[in-house]
Design a protein around this motif. Structure first.
Motif, PDB file in Angstrom:
ATOM      1  N   VAL A   2      -7.053   1.714  -1.696  1.00  0.00           N
ATOM      2  CA  VAL A   2      -6.197   2.488  -2.601  1.00  0.00           C
ATOM      3  C   VAL A   2      -5.630   1.528  -3.639  1.00  0.00           C
ATOM      4  O   VAL A   2      -5.076   0.478  -3.291  1.00  0.00           O
ATOM      5  CB  VAL A   2      -5.061   3.191  -1.836  1.00  0.00           C
ATOM      6  N   GLU A   3      -5.775   1.873  -4.896  1.00  0.00           N
ATOM      7  CA  GLU A   3      -5.315   1.001  -5.983  1.00  0.00           C
ATOM      8  C   GLU A   3      -3.792   1.006  -6.078  1.00  0.00           C
ATOM      9  O   GLU A   3      -3.165   2.060  -6.071  1.00  0.00           O
ATOM     10  CB  GLU A   3      -5.902   1.461  -7.316  1.00  0.00           C
ATOM     11  N   ARG A   4      -3.218  -0.165  -6.168  1.00  0.00           N
ATOM     12  CA  ARG A   4      -1.785  -0.334  -6.424  1.00  0.00           C
ATOM     13  C   ARG A   4      -1.639  -1.421  -7.491  1.00  0.00           C
ATOM     14  O   ARG A   4      -1.248  -2.552  -7.207  1.00  0.00           O
ATOM     15  CB  ARG A   4      -1.041  -0.724  -5.142  1.00  0.00           C
ATOM     16  N   PRO A   5      -1.942  -1.102  -8.734  1.00  0.00           N
ATOM     17  CA  PRO A   5      -1.983  -2.120  -9.793  1.00  0.00           C
ATOM     18  C   PRO A   5      -0.655  -2.808 -10.061  1.00  0.00           C
ATOM     19  O   PRO A   5      -0.638  -3.908 -10.613  1.00  0.00           O
ATOM     20  CB  PRO A   5      -2.464  -1.335 -11.022  1.00  0.00           C
ATOM     21  N   THR A  12       0.822  -1.208   0.000  1.00  0.00           N
ATOM     22  CA  THR A  12       0.000   0.000   0.000  1.00  0.00           C
ATOM     23  C   THR A  12       0.855   1.256   0.000  1.00  0.00           C
ATOM     24  O   THR A  12       0.605   2.197  -0.761  1.00  0.00           O
ATOM     25  CB  THR A  12      -0.934   0.008   1.226  1.00  0.00           C
ATOM     26  N   THR A  13       1.877   1.288   0.854  1.00  0.00           N
ATOM     27  CA  THR A  13       2.718   2.476   1.001  1.00  0.00           C
ATOM     28  C   THR A  13       4.075   2.294   0.335  1.00  0.00           C
ATOM     29  O   THR A  13       4.639   3.256  -0.192  1.00  0.00           O
ATOM     30  CB  THR A  13       2.902   2.799   2.497  1.00  0.00           C
ATOM     31  N   VAL A  14       4.595   1.077   0.338  1.00  0.00           N
ATOM     32  CA  VAL A  14       5.890   0.800  -0.294  1.00  0.00           C
ATOM     33  C   VAL A  14       5.764  -0.344  -1.286  1.00  0.00           C
ATOM     34  O   VAL A  14       4.870  -1.188  -1.191  1.00  0.00           O
ATOM     35  CB  VAL A  14       6.994   0.480   0.745  1.00  0.00           C
ATOM     36  N   ASP A  15       6.689  -0.360  -2.232  1.00  0.00           N
ATOM     37  CA  ASP A  15       6.732  -1.370  -3.293  1.00  0.00           C
ATOM     38  C   ASP A  15       7.610  -2.536  -2.834  1.00  0.00           C
ATOM     39  O   ASP A  15       8.816  -2.551  -3.082  1.00  0.00           O
ATOM     40  CB  ASP A  15       7.285  -0.727  -4.567  1.00  0.00           C
ATOM     41  N   TRP A  16       6.990  -3.494  -2.143  1.00  0.00           N
ATOM     42  CA  TRP A  16       7.764  -4.612  -1.589  1.00  0.00           C
ATOM     43  C   TRP A  16       8.406  -5.447  -2.694  1.00  0.00           C
ATOM     44  O   TRP A  16       9.538  -5.898  -2.552  1.00  0.00           O
ATOM     45  CB  TRP A  16       6.893  -5.503  -0.705  1.00  0.00           C
ATOM     46  N   ARG A  17       7.697  -5.660  -3.821  1.00  0.00           N
ATOM     47  CA  ARG A  17       8.185  -6.592  -4.837  1.00  0.00           C
ATOM     48  C   ARG A  17       9.478  -6.088  -5.487  1.00  0.00           C
ATOM     49  O   ARG A  17      10.467  -6.823  -5.582  1.00  0.00           O
ATOM     50  CB  ARG A  17       7.117  -6.829  -5.900  1.00  0.00           C
ATOM     51  N   THR A  18       9.483  -4.843  -5.937  1.00  0.00           N
ATOM     52  CA  THR A  18      10.684  -4.280  -6.540  1.00  0.00           C
ATOM     53  C   THR A  18      11.811  -4.201  -5.522  1.00  0.00           C
ATOM     54  O   THR A  18      12.955  -4.553  -5.808  1.00  0.00           O
ATOM     55  CB  THR A  18      10.395  -2.883  -7.102  1.00  0.00           C
ATOM     56  N   TRP A  40       6.080   4.115  -2.848  1.00  0.00           N
ATOM     57  CA  TRP A  40       5.456   4.468  -4.116  1.00  0.00           C
ATOM     58  C   TRP A  40       5.627   5.959  -4.363  1.00  0.00           C
ATOM     59  O   TRP A  40       5.771   6.750  -3.421  1.00  0.00           O
ATOM     60  CB  TRP A  40       3.969   4.121  -4.081  1.00  0.00           C
ATOM     61  N   GLU A  41       5.580   6.358  -5.606  1.00  0.00           N
ATOM     62  CA  GLU A  41       5.892   7.736  -5.988  1.00  0.00           C
ATOM     63  C   GLU A  41       5.025   8.758  -5.267  1.00  0.00           C
ATOM     64  O   GLU A  41       5.482   9.863  -4.956  1.00  0.00           O
ATOM     65  CB  GLU A  41       5.745   7.887  -7.501  1.00  0.00           C
ATOM     66  N   ASP A  42       3.775   8.425  -4.981  1.00  0.00           N
ATOM     67  CA  ASP A  42       2.850   9.394  -4.381  1.00  0.00           C
ATOM     68  C   ASP A  42       2.811   9.324  -2.851  1.00  0.00           C
ATOM     69  O   ASP A  42       2.143  10.141  -2.223  1.00  0.00           O
ATOM     70  CB  ASP A  42       1.432   9.159  -4.907  1.00  0.00           C
ATOM     71  N   SER A  43       3.516   8.358  -2.258  1.00  0.00           N
ATOM     72  CA  SER A  43       3.319   8.093  -0.830  1.00  0.00           C
ATOM     73  C   SER A  43       3.758   9.245   0.068  1.00  0.00           C
ATOM     74  O   SER A  43       3.019   9.660   0.968  1.00  0.00           O
ATOM     75  CB  SER A  43       4.053   6.807  -0.428  1.00  0.00           C
ATOM     76  N   VAL A  44       4.971   9.753  -0.131  1.00  0.00           N
ATOM     77  CA  VAL A  44       5.490  10.774   0.786  1.00  0.00           C
ATOM     78  C   VAL A  44       4.654  12.045   0.723  1.00  0.00           C
ATOM     79  O   VAL A  44       4.199  12.564   1.754  1.00  0.00           O
ATOM     80  CB  VAL A  44       6.972  11.075   0.479  1.00  0.00           C
ATOM     81  N   ALA A  45       4.417  12.555  -0.477  1.00  0.00           N
ATOM     82  CA  ALA A  45       3.632  13.791  -0.617  1.00  0.00           C
ATOM     83  C   ALA A  45       2.191  13.570  -0.168  1.00  0.00           C
ATOM     84  O   ALA A  45       1.584  14.450   0.464  1.00  0.00           O
ATOM     85  CB  ALA A  45       3.674  14.280  -2.061  1.00  0.00           C
TER      86      ALA A  45
END
Length: 234
Positions: free
Chosen positions: A198-201, A14-20, A104-109
């Motif tokens: 929240v979508e995280r496709p 949801t907040t971070v990209d665990w897979r990458t 994710w790119e939008d998480s911090v802001a």
């Protein structure tokens, strides 16, 4: 819509990209060890053991064990299945890949904007140290860390959600659980919390991710700024 005072955010996916994050670190470690390994498949396999390992704790099949321990047990199983014999220090390094994951790119802001109006809390199955390290490394502007370790139960059991509300001195219905996983939101709703999907496709790469289902969430947003827009007009 209820008057929310706290927004509680799931972390992994949801907040971070665990897979990458996990795959990139696994690939680097494997290269240093001279091992040929599909790092993305390895990350997917590891994550696939996440819910079953926590379910064994929630079902009382074993005593409480925090997530690093569960990750280590899953890792040992995976290495044995692949015929890989890695040294203890390498195994510890692999477990700690879950402590440093890209936001994710939008998480911090998005979190910073939501924090202007609400208490924003990390509510995750990750251990307290793991979450503290991860949040610091990713620069995530949370007001507090609420690990399942504090409740000695894992989401989607009710205890982590209710413990979060109790520690922040609010009623469960004053907490909005934000996640990209329906299983998490189902647990939050059963505990009396509000829910926001929240979508995280891209969370699971080519394997797909949970899709919006208005019947299973009070709010649905494309990202964190989108959630801020919905709440601003509520």
């Amino acid at each position: 819509m209820p008057e929310y005072r706290v927004l509680a955010f799931d972390i992994f996916g949801t907040t971070v990209d665990w897979r990458t994050g996990v795959a990139d670190q696994v690939a680097a470690i494997a290269a240093r060890q001279g091992i040929s390994l599909d790092a993305e498949a390895f990350a997917d396999d590891w994550r696939g053991r996440y819910l079953p390992s926590m379910r064994s704790v929630n079902d009382g099949e074993r005593e409480w064990a925090y997530l690093d321990t569960l990750h280590r047990e899953s890792l040992d199983e995976m290495l044995t299945e692949r015929g890989l014999d890695l040294a203890e220090d390498v195994r510890r390094e692999l477990v700690r890949t879950w402590h440093r994951l890209p936001a994710w790119e939008d998480s911090v802001a998005g979190l910073a904007r939501l924090r202007e109006r609400y208490v924003v809390a990390a509510l995750s199955n990750g251990g307290f140290a793991l979450l503290t390290n991860l949040i610091k490394a990713a620069g995530l502007p949370f007001d507090c860390v609420l690990s399942a370790e504090l409740a000695r139960k894992y989401k989607p059991a009710p205890e982590p959600y209710l413990t979060a509300a109790a520690l922040l001195d609010v009623r469960p219905e004053e907490v909005l659980m934000v996640a990209c996983h329906h299983w998490d939101l189902d647990g939050a709703r059963a505990a009396g919390l509000g829910t926001a999907f929240v979508e995280r496709p891209l969370e699971k790469g080519p394997h797909g991710a949970d899709r919006p289902d208005p019947a299973r969430a009070d709010l649905t947003a494309r990202d964190f700024p989108g959630l801020a827009d919905l709440l601003r007009h509520s």
